[in-house]
Scaffold this motif. Sequence first.
Motif, PDB file in Angstrom:
ATOM      1  N   LEU A 103       0.889  -1.621  -0.402  1.00  0.00           N
ATOM      2  CA  LEU A 103       0.243   0.378  -0.184  1.00  0.00           C
ATOM      3  C   LEU A 103       0.993   1.280   0.084  1.00  0.00           C
ATOM      4  N   GLU A 104       0.185   2.231   0.231  1.00  0.00           N
ATOM      5  CA  GLU A 104       0.964   4.223  -0.175  1.00  0.00           C
ATOM      6  C   GLU A 104       1.624   3.885   1.881  1.00  0.00           C
ATOM      7  N   ASP A 105       2.272   4.866   1.995  1.00  0.00           N
ATOM      8  CA  ASP A 105       2.662   4.749   3.000  1.00  0.00           C
ATOM      9  C   ASP A 105       4.060   3.724   3.811  1.00  0.00           C
ATOM     10  N   ASN A 106       4.581   3.533   2.692  1.00  0.00           N
ATOM     11  CA  ASN A 106       5.224   1.888   3.129  1.00  0.00           C
ATOM     12  C   ASN A 106       4.727   0.975   3.605  1.00  0.00           C
ATOM     13  N   LYS A 107       3.373   0.415   4.000  1.00  0.00           N
ATOM     14  CA  LYS A 107       2.557  -0.641   3.880  1.00  0.00           C
ATOM     15  C   LYS A 107       2.571  -1.469   3.741  1.00  0.00           C
ATOM     16  N   THR A 108       2.856  -3.398   3.654  1.00  0.00           N
ATOM     17  CA  THR A 108       2.038  -3.864   3.038  1.00  0.00           C
ATOM     18  C   THR A 108       1.461  -5.061   4.104  1.00  0.00           C
ATOM     19  N   VAL A 109       0.666  -5.544   3.326  1.00  0.00           N
ATOM     20  CA  VAL A 109      -0.688  -6.433   3.729  1.00  0.00           C
ATOM     21  C   VAL A 109      -0.071  -7.603   3.122  1.00  0.00           C
ATOM     22  N   ARG A 110       0.332  -8.919   4.079  1.00  0.00           N
ATOM     23  CA  ARG A 110       0.502 -10.294   4.043  1.00  0.00           C
ATOM     24  C   ARG A 110      -1.644 -10.830   4.132  1.00  0.00           C
ATOM     25  N   PHE A 111      -2.441 -11.222   3.355  1.00  0.00           N
ATOM     26  CA  PHE A 111      -3.765 -11.844   3.504  1.00  0.00           C
ATOM     27  C   PHE A 111      -3.289 -13.341   3.431  1.00  0.00           C
ATOM     28  N   GLU A 112      -4.054 -14.203   4.892  1.00  0.00           N
ATOM     29  CA  GLU A 112      -3.795 -15.452   4.976  1.00  0.00           C
ATOM     30  C   GLU A 112      -5.417 -15.596   4.800  1.00  0.00           C
ATOM     31  N   ILE A 113      -5.601 -16.322   3.507  1.00  0.00           N
ATOM     32  CA  ILE A 113      -7.180 -16.743   2.927  1.00  0.00           C
ATOM     33  C   ILE A 113      -7.631 -18.042   3.146  1.00  0.00           C
ATOM     34  N   TRP A 114      -8.518 -18.007   3.393  1.00  0.00           N
ATOM     35  CA  TRP A 114      -9.822 -19.280   3.296  1.00  0.00           C
ATOM     36  C   TRP A 114     -10.323 -18.656   2.280  1.00  0.00           C
ATOM     37  N   ASP A 115     -10.773 -19.950   1.043  1.00  0.00           N
ATOM     38  CA  ASP A 115     -11.801 -20.230   0.017  1.00  0.00           C
ATOM     39  C   ASP A 115     -12.460 -21.141   0.456  1.00  0.00           C
ATOM     40  N   THR A 116     -13.416 -20.641   0.622  1.00  0.00           N
ATOM     41  CA  THR A 116     -14.558 -21.718   1.321  1.00  0.00           C
ATOM     42  C   THR A 116     -15.445 -22.458  -0.009  1.00  0.00           C
ATOM     43  N   ALA A 117     -15.526 -23.784   0.506  1.00  0.00           N
ATOM     44  CA  ALA A 117     -16.535 -23.901  -0.721  1.00  0.00           C
ATOM     45  C   ALA A 117     -17.861 -23.696  -0.207  1.00  0.00           C
ATOM     46  N   GLY A 118     -18.234 -23.105  -1.631  1.00  0.00           N
ATOM     47  CA  GLY A 118     -20.171 -22.815  -1.778  1.00  0.00           C
ATOM     48  C   GLY A 118     -21.261 -23.493  -1.631  1.00  0.00           C
ATOM     49  N   GLN A 119     -20.791 -24.979  -2.147  1.00  0.00           N
ATOM     50  CA  GLN A 119     -21.556 -26.171  -2.035  1.00  0.00           C
ATOM     51  C   GLN A 119     -22.313 -26.639  -0.597  1.00  0.00           C
ATOM     52  N   GLU A 120     -24.007 -26.546  -0.549  1.00  0.00           N
ATOM     53  CA  GLU A 120     -24.120 -26.688   0.661  1.00  0.00           C
ATOM     54  C   GLU A 120     -24.169 -27.103   1.652  1.00  0.00           C
ATOM     55  N   ARG A 121     -23.785 -28.501   1.057  1.00  0.00           N
ATOM     56  CA  ARG A 121     -23.276 -29.359   2.759  1.00  0.00           C
ATOM     57  C   ARG A 121     -22.808 -28.854   3.222  1.00  0.00           C
ATOM     58  N   TYR A 122     -21.071 -28.238   2.760  1.00  0.00           N
ATOM     59  CA  TYR A 122     -20.777 -27.149   4.322  1.00  0.00           C
ATOM     60  C   TYR A 122     -20.587 -26.087   4.584  1.00  0.00           C
ATOM     61  N   LYS A 123     -22.003 -25.790   4.442  1.00  0.00           N
ATOM     62  CA  LYS A 123     -22.241 -25.151   4.937  1.00  0.00           C
ATOM     63  C   LYS A 123     -22.165 -24.357   6.481  1.00  0.00           C
ATOM     64  N   SER A 124     -22.109 -25.780   7.250  1.00  0.00           N
ATOM     65  CA  SER A 124     -21.651 -25.355   8.585  1.00  0.00           C
ATOM     66  C   SER A 124     -20.082 -25.252   9.010  1.00  0.00           C
ATOM     67  N   LEU A 125     -19.603 -25.515   7.862  1.00  0.00           N
ATOM     68  CA  LEU A 125     -17.933 -25.302   8.578  1.00  0.00           C
ATOM     69  C   LEU A 125     -17.444 -23.956   8.430  1.00  0.00           C
ATOM     70  N   ALA A 126     -18.375 -22.846   7.361  1.00  0.00           N
ATOM     71  CA  ALA A 126     -18.086 -21.703   6.957  1.00  0.00           C
ATOM     72  C   ALA A 126     -17.593 -21.015   8.543  1.00  0.00           C
ATOM     73  N   PRO A 127     -17.712 -20.773   9.903  1.00  0.00           N
ATOM     74  CA  PRO A 127     -18.071 -20.676  11.403  1.00  0.00           C
ATOM     75  C   PRO A 127     -16.895 -20.551  11.413  1.00  0.00           C
TER      76      PRO A 127
END
Length: 171
Positions: free
Chosen positions: A50-74
């Motif tokens: 980013l501007e002002d010498n800021k750096t961000v490292r994202f740790e990304i969880w790409d969840t599964a959209g299928q209905e059967r995985y819905k309960s894992l989201a929390p």
Amino acid sequence: QERFAQFKLVLLGESFVGKSSLVTRFVKDEFLEQRESTIGAAFLTQTVSLEDNKTVRFEIWDTAGQERYKSLAPMYYRNANCAVVVYDITQASSLERSKAWVKELQHRAADGIIIGLAGNKLDLEDKREVPTEEARAYAEEAGLLFFETSALTGENVLELFTEIARKVPFE
Ligand code: GTP
Ligand code: MG
């Protein structure tokens, strides 16, 4: 003075809207025409400057959209600093699903979580079902960042993640 932060980001949204494709565009700058539906969730990281010498490292969880995985989201959104809720501009029902995810995040995720709404598949303008202004009005009312994106062309993908990085408070 250099400043560095790590943010946990979760991607949510109906199956087939392009969550994995967006994150693959962001992390690898690639697009796969035929890709497998996500099982459970996938973990990826990417760093943005980013501007002002800021750096961000994202740790990304790409969840599964299928209905059967819905309960894992929390498990994935519980300690997230930020979320990207994705819908497909060619499927009006996917925006309705996004609204339900936003409500759930606003009730159950951490206070102050930054939420971005992404209307993906912007390259399929001829099949559009969700008008830009309708989604933008909803996003404003719900307090979300809003972008229309295309994982296929890459349009607005870096902009989406960079804007989220700017909005999450450092330390
Ligand atoms: P789940 O893992 O099942 O939750 O789906 P997902 O949201 O991760 O969707 P995925 O990224 O697997 O993409 C679904 C399909 O849409 C694939 O065939 C992609 O190639 C296609 N797709 C994704 N993004 C775009 C886009 O921006 N434009 C177009 N035209 N197709 C896209
Ligand atoms: Mg996926």
